[in-house]
Write a protein that holds these residues in place. Structure first.
Motif, PDB file in Angstrom:
ATOM      1  N   VAL A 165       0.838  -1.202   0.000  1.00 11.44           N
ATOM      2  CA  VAL A 165       0.000   0.000   0.000  1.00 11.44           C
ATOM      3  C   VAL A 165       0.870   1.247   0.000  1.00 11.44           C
ATOM      4  N   ASP A 166       1.881   1.273   0.861  1.00  9.37           N
ATOM      5  CA  ASP A 166       2.742   2.446   0.979  1.00  9.37           C
ATOM      6  C   ASP A 166       3.465   2.765  -0.323  1.00  9.37           C
ATOM      7  N   HIS A 167       3.780   1.723  -1.103  1.00  6.26           N
ATOM      8  CA  HIS A 167       4.524   1.913  -2.352  1.00  6.26           C
ATOM      9  C   HIS A 167       3.623   1.843  -3.592  1.00  6.26           C
ATOM     10  N   LYS A 168       2.312   1.866  -3.337  1.00  9.56           N
ATOM     11  CA  LYS A 168       1.332   1.853  -4.438  1.00  9.56           C
ATOM     12  C   LYS A 168       1.551   0.673  -5.390  1.00  9.56           C
ATOM     13  N   LEU A 169       1.788  -0.500  -4.794  1.00  7.58           N
ATOM     14  CA  LEU A 169       2.049  -1.712  -5.569  1.00  7.58           C
ATOM     15  C   LEU A 169       1.005  -2.794  -5.323  1.00  7.58           C
ATOM     16  N   TYR A 170      -0.025  -2.473  -4.547  1.00  9.05           N
ATOM     17  CA  TYR A 170      -0.951  -3.505  -4.101  1.00  9.05           C
ATOM     18  C   TYR A 170      -1.634  -4.226  -5.260  1.00  9.05           C
ATOM     19  N   LYS A 171      -1.960  -3.493  -6.318  1.00  8.94           N
ATOM     20  CA  LYS A 171      -2.683  -4.104  -7.443  1.00  8.94           C
ATOM     21  C   LYS A 171      -1.804  -5.039  -8.274  1.00  8.94           C
ATOM     22  N   ARG A 172      -0.521  -4.986  -8.045  1.00  9.44           N
ATOM     23  CA  ARG A 172       0.380  -5.857  -8.789  1.00  9.44           C
ATOM     24  C   ARG A 172       0.478  -7.261  -8.189  1.00  9.44           C
ATOM     25  N   VAL A 173      -0.014  -7.420  -6.964  1.00  5.41           N
ATOM     26  CA  VAL A 173       0.152  -8.685  -6.251  1.00  5.41           C
ATOM     27  C   VAL A 173      -1.201  -9.331  -6.009  1.00  5.41           C
ATOM     28  N   LYS A 174      -1.285 -10.623  -6.345  1.00  9.80           N
ATOM     29  CA  LYS A 174      -2.524 -11.368  -6.123  1.00  9.80           C
ATOM     30  C   LYS A 174      -2.272 -12.453  -5.078  1.00  9.80           C
ATOM     31  N   TRP A 175      -3.046 -12.406  -4.006  1.00  6.30           N
ATOM     32  CA  TRP A 175      -2.950 -13.388  -2.929  1.00  6.30           C
ATOM     33  C   TRP A 175      -4.021 -14.444  -3.185  1.00  6.30           C
ATOM     34  N   ILE A 176      -3.629 -15.651  -3.534  1.00  7.99           N
ATOM     35  CA  ILE A 176      -4.647 -16.651  -3.891  1.00  7.99           C
ATOM     36  C   ILE A 176      -4.763 -17.774  -2.867  1.00  7.99           C
ATOM     37  N   GLY A 177      -3.948 -17.741  -1.818  1.00  9.03           N
ATOM     38  CA  GLY A 177      -4.075 -18.741  -0.769  1.00  9.03           C
ATOM     39  C   GLY A 177      -3.565 -20.108  -1.194  1.00  9.03           C
ATOM     40  N   HIS A 178      -3.917 -21.111  -0.404  1.00 11.29           N
ATOM     41  CA  HIS A 178      -3.466 -22.484  -0.667  1.00 11.29           C
ATOM     42  C   HIS A 178      -4.160 -23.049  -1.892  1.00 11.29           C
ATOM     43  N   ARG A 179      -3.418 -23.790  -2.704  1.00 12.82           N
ATOM     44  CA  ARG A 179      -3.968 -24.470  -3.880  1.00 12.82           C
ATOM     45  C   ARG A 179      -3.422 -25.884  -3.939  1.00 12.82           C
ATOM     46  N   ASN A 180      -4.292 -26.805  -4.332  1.00 13.73           N
ATOM     47  CA  ASN A 180      -3.872 -28.201  -4.477  1.00 13.73           C
ATOM     48  C   ASN A 180      -3.187 -28.450  -5.818  1.00 13.73           C
ATOM     49  N   ASN A 181      -3.507 -27.628  -6.816  1.00 17.04           N
ATOM     50  CA  ASN A 181      -2.930 -27.807  -8.155  1.00 17.04           C
ATOM     51  C   ASN A 181      -1.664 -26.960  -8.309  1.00 17.04           C
ATOM     52  N   MET A 182      -0.696 -27.221  -7.438  1.00 20.32           N
ATOM     53  CA  MET A 182       0.512 -26.399  -7.403  1.00 20.32           C
ATOM     54  C   MET A 182       1.244 -26.396  -8.737  1.00 20.32           C
ATOM     55  N   GLN A 183       1.336 -27.546  -9.385  1.00 16.37           N
ATOM     56  CA  GLN A 183       2.075 -27.593 -10.644  1.00 16.37           C
ATOM     57  C   GLN A 183       1.439 -26.711 -11.706  1.00 16.37           C
ATOM     58  N   ASP A 184       0.120 -26.619 -11.708  1.00 18.16           N
ATOM     59  CA  ASP A 184      -0.548 -25.717 -12.653  1.00 18.16           C
ATOM     60  C   ASP A 184      -0.166 -24.270 -12.374  1.00 18.16           C
ATOM     61  N   MET A 185      -0.098 -23.909 -11.102  1.00 24.63           N
ATOM     62  CA  MET A 185       0.270 -22.545 -10.728  1.00 24.63           C
ATOM     63  C   MET A 185       1.703 -22.228 -11.169  1.00 24.63           C
ATOM     64  N   LEU A 186       2.606 -23.151 -10.891  1.00 25.32           N
ATOM     65  CA  LEU A 186       4.007 -22.931 -11.239  1.00 25.32           C
ATOM     66  C   LEU A 186       4.209 -22.923 -12.753  1.00 25.32           C
ATOM     67  N   GLY A 187       3.483 -23.792 -13.431  1.00 26.26           N
ATOM     68  CA  GLY A 187       3.623 -23.887 -14.879  1.00 26.26           C
ATOM     69  C   GLY A 187       3.077 -22.688 -15.624  1.00 26.26           C
ATOM     70  N   ALA A 188       2.186 -21.925 -14.995  1.00 28.76           N
ATOM     71  CA  ALA A 188       1.599 -20.747 -15.645  1.00 28.76           C
ATOM     72  C   ALA A 188       2.469 -19.509 -15.506  1.00 28.76           C
TER      73      ALA A 188
END
Length: 199
Positions: free
Chosen positions: A65-88
């Protein structure tokens, strides 16, 4: 990538791991102002558990927030399909200050995504700098930013690191090789037991 709702041409870095201090998210965040200037389309995806209200999470959110970068980061929490996340991702970053094994780096190699990791613990043993990834000193956002820029600006380097990661998986972590290692360990343990019994 569509589910993340990023521009189709966005540069995407994935960081996988629970949001706790030793995972080193803050060091990547401290590199973000420079990276954002160089790559206006850069986006970060955080894959892993986090708890709202905890000090570590609050600290990271405040920095963004302080550096006006919040929209650049997406917090998606735990995922079971980790390889799909890494591969994307275009790049997987492992900024840990302490890491015993480095499974995220290994999983990234398995899906041919370039890896940049801290030179610490198991990561320093797994990642061969310039072959299957890049190593950077922990807690040094400047060095981290430079390494990220190298990979994002050099498609040939990214391809070389991806290929090196694939070779590491094929040569060191193929099922038959793991089985052979286990058999050698068991055989060695069996000899030790026999020697002790005989003594």
């Amino acid at each position: 990538r569509r589910q993340w709702r990023f521009p189709l041409d966005a540069r995407v870095i994935v960081v996988a791991g629970d949001v706790v201090p030793h995972k080193g998210h803050i060091w990547l965040f401290r590199a973000l102002p420079e990276l954002a200037n160089r790559f206006p389309d850069l986006r970060i995806v955080l894959v892993g558990r986090f708890r709202r209200g905890e000090h570590c999470t609050n600290r990271l959110r405040k920095f963004l927030v302080d550096h006006k970068l919040y929209k650049r980061v997406k917090w998606i929490g735990h995922r079971n399909n980790m390889q799909d996340m890494l591969g994307a991702a275009d790049l997987v970053e492992v900024p840990s200050t302490v890491e015993a094994v480095g499974m995220v780096a290994l999983e990234s190699m398995a899906v041919s995504t370039p890896v940049i990791a801290s030179k610490t613990g198991g990561l320093a043993e797994l990642v061969v700098d310039g072959h299957n990834g890049l190593l950077v000193p922990p807690r040094e956002p400047g060095a981290l930013a430079e390494s990220i820029c190298r990979v994002l600006n050099d498609a040939d380097l990214a391809e070389e690191l991806s290929a090196g990661g694939g070779q590491t998986i094929a040569n060191e972590y193929a099922p038959e090789r793991i089985t052979a290692r286990i058999e050698r360990v068991l055989a060695s343990a069996s000899r030790v037991v026999k020697d002790r019994v005989a003594a």
